[in-house]
Design a protein around this motif. Sequence first.
Motif, mmCIF file in Angstrom:
data_model
loop_
_atom_site.group_PDB
_atom_site.id
_atom_site.type_symbol
_atom_site.label_atom_id
_atom_site.label_comp_id
_atom_site.label_asym_id
_atom_site.label_seq_id
_atom_site.Cartn_x
_atom_site.Cartn_y
_atom_site.Cartn_z
ATOM 1 N N LEU A 72 0.838 -1.180 0.000
ATOM 2 C CA LEU A 72 0.000 0.000 0.000
ATOM 3 C C LEU A 72 0.881 1.242 0.000
ATOM 4 C CD1 LEU A 72 -2.746 -1.014 2.601
ATOM 5 C CD2 LEU A 72 -2.923 -0.995 0.104
ATOM 6 N N VAL A 73 0.558 2.187 -0.860
ATOM 7 C CA VAL A 73 1.314 3.428 -0.964
ATOM 8 C C VAL A 73 0.340 4.593 -0.881
ATOM 9 C CG1 VAL A 73 2.944 4.782 -2.324
ATOM 10 C CG2 VAL A 73 2.994 2.279 -2.454
ATOM 11 N N ALA A 74 0.584 5.510 0.038
ATOM 12 C CA ALA A 74 -0.271 6.681 0.177
ATOM 13 C C ALA A 74 0.129 7.751 -0.831
ATOM 14 C CB ALA A 74 -0.158 7.239 1.604
ATOM 15 N N TYR A 75 -0.861 8.432 -1.379
ATOM 16 C CA TYR A 75 -0.654 9.568 -2.294
ATOM 17 C C TYR A 75 0.128 9.208 -3.560
ATOM 18 C CZ TYR A 75 -2.425 12.441 1.488
ATOM 19 O OH TYR A 75 -3.222 12.978 2.470
ATOM 20 N N LEU A 76 0.062 7.958 -3.970
ATOM 21 C CA LEU A 76 0.790 7.567 -5.178
ATOM 22 C C LEU A 76 0.286 8.335 -6.392
ATOM 23 C CD1 LEU A 76 2.901 5.739 -6.502
ATOM 24 C CD2 LEU A 76 1.112 4.010 -6.786
ATOM 25 N N GLY A 77 -1.026 8.558 -6.457
ATOM 26 C CA GLY A 77 -1.590 9.255 -7.590
ATOM 27 C C GLY A 77 -1.206 10.723 -7.669
ATOM 28 N N GLU A 78 -0.749 11.283 -6.557
ATOM 29 C CA GLU A 78 -0.360 12.693 -6.514
ATOM 30 C C GLU A 78 1.154 12.876 -6.531
ATOM 31 O OE1 GLU A 78 -3.108 14.206 -6.641
ATOM 32 O OE2 GLU A 78 -4.306 12.492 -6.015
ATOM 33 N N ALA A 79 1.892 11.781 -6.435
ATOM 34 C CA ALA A 79 3.337 11.874 -6.244
ATOM 35 C C ALA A 79 4.095 12.040 -7.554
ATOM 36 C CB ALA A 79 3.846 10.632 -5.524
ATOM 37 N N ASP A 80 5.209 12.743 -7.454
ATOM 38 C CA ASP A 80 6.141 12.876 -8.570
ATOM 39 C C ASP A 80 7.244 11.830 -8.495
ATOM 40 O OD1 ASP A 80 4.992 15.378 -9.666
ATOM 41 O OD2 ASP A 80 5.666 16.220 -7.767
ATOM 42 N N ALA A 81 7.440 11.265 -7.302
ATOM 43 C CA ALA A 81 8.486 10.265 -7.111
ATOM 44 C C ALA A 81 8.167 9.449 -5.866
ATOM 45 C CB ALA A 81 9.859 10.935 -6.962
ATOM 46 N N VAL A 82 8.765 8.266 -5.791
ATOM 47 C CA VAL A 82 8.681 7.414 -4.610
ATOM 48 C C VAL A 82 10.088 7.272 -4.052
ATOM 49 C CG1 VAL A 82 8.113 5.127 -3.707
ATOM 50 C CG2 VAL A 82 6.665 6.165 -5.461
ATOM 51 N N LEU A 83 10.247 7.560 -2.803
ATOM 52 C CA LEU A 83 11.560 7.534 -2.175
ATOM 53 C C LEU A 83 12.211 6.162 -2.333
ATOM 54 C CD1 LEU A 83 13.514 9.264 -0.440
ATOM 55 C CD2 LEU A 83 12.419 8.281 1.583
ATOM 56 N N GLY A 84 13.395 6.141 -2.932
ATOM 57 C CA GLY A 84 14.127 4.898 -3.099
ATOM 58 C C GLY A 84 13.769 4.103 -4.336
ATOM 59 N N ALA A 85 12.775 4.556 -5.098
ATOM 60 C CA ALA A 85 12.368 3.833 -6.310
ATOM 61 C C ALA A 85 12.896 4.550 -7.547
ATOM 62 C CB ALA A 85 10.855 3.715 -6.380
ATOM 63 N N ALA A 86 13.388 3.789 -8.497
ATOM 64 C CA ALA A 86 13.941 4.380 -9.710
ATOM 65 C C ALA A 86 12.858 4.971 -10.597
ATOM 66 C CB ALA A 86 14.742 3.330 -10.478
ATOM 67 N N VAL A 87 11.671 4.335 -10.597
ATOM 68 C CA VAL A 87 10.564 4.825 -11.417
ATOM 69 C C VAL A 87 9.311 4.889 -10.552
ATOM 70 C CG1 VAL A 87 11.492 3.904 -13.563
ATOM 71 C CG2 VAL A 87 9.981 2.477 -12.174
ATOM 72 N N LEU A 88 8.359 5.680 -10.996
ATOM 73 C CA LEU A 88 7.089 5.800 -10.281
ATOM 74 C C LEU A 88 6.218 4.604 -10.640
ATOM 75 C CD1 LEU A 88 5.663 7.878 -8.415
ATOM 76 C CD2 LEU A 88 4.541 8.762 -10.473
ATOM 77 N N PRO A 89 5.893 3.746 -9.667
ATOM 78 C CA PRO A 89 5.100 2.554 -9.984
ATOM 79 C C PRO A 89 3.643 2.902 -10.258
ATOM 80 C CG PRO A 89 5.459 2.707 -7.632
ATOM 81 C CD PRO A 89 6.259 3.816 -8.248
ATOM 82 N N VAL A 90 2.942 1.964 -10.864
ATOM 83 C CA VAL A 90 1.519 2.106 -11.129
ATOM 84 C C VAL A 90 0.761 1.273 -10.106
ATOM 85 C CG1 VAL A 90 -0.337 1.719 -12.798
ATOM 86 C CG2 VAL A 90 1.926 2.468 -13.583
ATOM 87 N N GLY A 91 -0.271 1.858 -9.521
ATOM 88 C CA GLY A 91 -1.027 1.150 -8.510
ATOM 89 C C GLY A 91 -2.526 1.216 -8.743
ATOM 90 N N GLU A 92 -3.236 0.386 -8.033
ATOM 91 C CA GLU A 92 -4.694 0.343 -8.104
ATOM 92 C C GLU A 92 -5.274 1.063 -6.891
ATOM 93 O OE1 GLU A 92 -8.329 -2.932 -7.771
ATOM 94 O OE2 GLU A 92 -6.226 -3.572 -7.777
ATOM 95 N N PRO A 93 -6.157 2.052 -7.095
ATOM 96 C CA PRO A 93 -6.753 2.765 -5.951
ATOM 97 C C PRO A 93 -7.543 1.812 -5.058
ATOM 98 C CG PRO A 93 -7.175 3.928 -8.017
ATOM 99 C CD PRO A 93 -6.643 2.575 -8.383
ATOM 100 N N VAL A 94 -7.422 2.020 -3.754
ATOM 101 C CA VAL A 94 -8.198 1.249 -2.784
ATOM 102 C C VAL A 94 -8.860 2.221 -1.824
ATOM 103 C CG1 VAL A 94 -6.726 -0.786 -2.929
ATOM 104 C CG2 VAL A 94 -6.207 0.974 -1.242
ATOM 105 N N ARG A 95 -9.974 1.805 -1.265
ATOM 106 C CA ARG A 95 -10.703 2.667 -0.340
ATOM 107 C C ARG A 95 -9.904 2.838 0.944
ATOM 108 N NH1 ARG A 95 -15.676 4.738 -0.027
ATOM 109 N NH2 ARG A 95 -16.236 3.715 -1.981
ATOM 110 N N ALA A 96 -9.824 4.093 1.407
ATOM 111 C CA ALA A 96 -9.053 4.401 2.606
ATOM 112 C C ALA A 96 -9.971 4.837 3.735
ATOM 113 C CB ALA A 96 -8.040 5.514 2.308
ATOM 114 N N ALA A 97 -9.572 4.546 4.971
ATOM 115 C CA ALA A 97 -10.350 4.974 6.128
ATOM 116 C C ALA A 97 -10.343 6.488 6.254
ATOM 117 C CB ALA A 97 -9.790 4.336 7.397
ATOM 118 N N ASP A 98 -9.189 7.093 6.013
ATOM 119 C CA ASP A 98 -9.053 8.534 6.114
ATOM 120 C C ASP A 98 -9.391 9.163 4.758
ATOM 121 O OD1 ASP A 98 -8.368 11.152 6.594
ATOM 122 O OD2 ASP A 98 -6.207 10.799 6.602
#
Length: 333
Positions: A128-154
């Motif tokens: 699970l990655v928070a704010y992936l859809g809004e991010a320009d980069a992921v710390l420690g990752a060479a490329v920005l991965p693609v993820g599937e949105p999931v329902r969040a409590a917050d």
Amino acid sequence: MDFQPTEDQRDLRAGVRGLLEGRYGREALRAAVDAAAGTGTGTGAAVDRGLWRELGEAGFFALRLPESEGGVGLGLPEAVLVFEEAGRALVPGPLVATHLAAGVVPGAAAGTAVVTAFDLAGDLAGDLVAYLGEADAVLGAAVLPVGEPVRAADPLTPLHRVARPGAEASASASRSASRSASRSVSRSASVSAYVSEGALLTAALQVGSALRTVELAVRYAGEREQFGQPIGAFQAVKHTCAQMLVRAEVARTAVYAAAVTGDPGEAAAAKLLADGAAVRNARDCLQVHGGMGFTWEADVHLHLKRAWVRAEQWRTAAEAEELLAAELLDSAG
């Protein structure tokens, strides 16, 4: 030895509080929550890029960068004070990851880039990655991965599930083994080096939320009347509010101490205490508010939901307990 904040540190905290009250006060918070609810997806709201840049200009993300690199040149003690204020205001976004990425990811220090991280516990289906859809980069990752949105409590913490290589093969593995494998695949060595600091800064966010719920509970207890007097006059409510304050102050003391020492074990203990304080204080605040506390219009549920998410970030309670137990065994040996 005097562990009280210095005058400069108090001024820093007051400046950040003033900035957030003016830029992200309750009206802005509720507008963001209503916008997230209006999408009907339950996946949260976008990062406010304008606010992000303002935080960058104020030195929020470059706080610990050396002045020679364009930073403020301060340390962890100042950082936890700043993050405490952000937690108090419930500022959304991957604040910790972007702060840790300053000096590593271009634009992170200035707030022109939003950086997230593999800082949440995953499951057998992936990380699970928070704010992936809004991010320009992921710390420690060479490329920005693609993820599937999931329902969040917050409502203000959108989550995505990123598929993990070999997830099907590990479907029969235990959750703990899966989590360990997830981190070995998804986090580079550089990200692992940030876990202790990430946990401490997240603990500071939790402390800010815990202290804010104390304020909310005390204020409501003084306003709401039953049987001709404020409910705060009743012993049970007094005791609840007092326990909330003690819980928050103990956690804050642990966070401040860990920021001074920089010890990973103390950071883990601080995270453990802060998570408990944020979650339990939000629940107690709900009880003080009674039926009103469970309504969408009250802010209490937002603190509880954010505390739940943060409790799973960077270092969970189980992970903190394991680390502390290992240190105790080492010291006993």
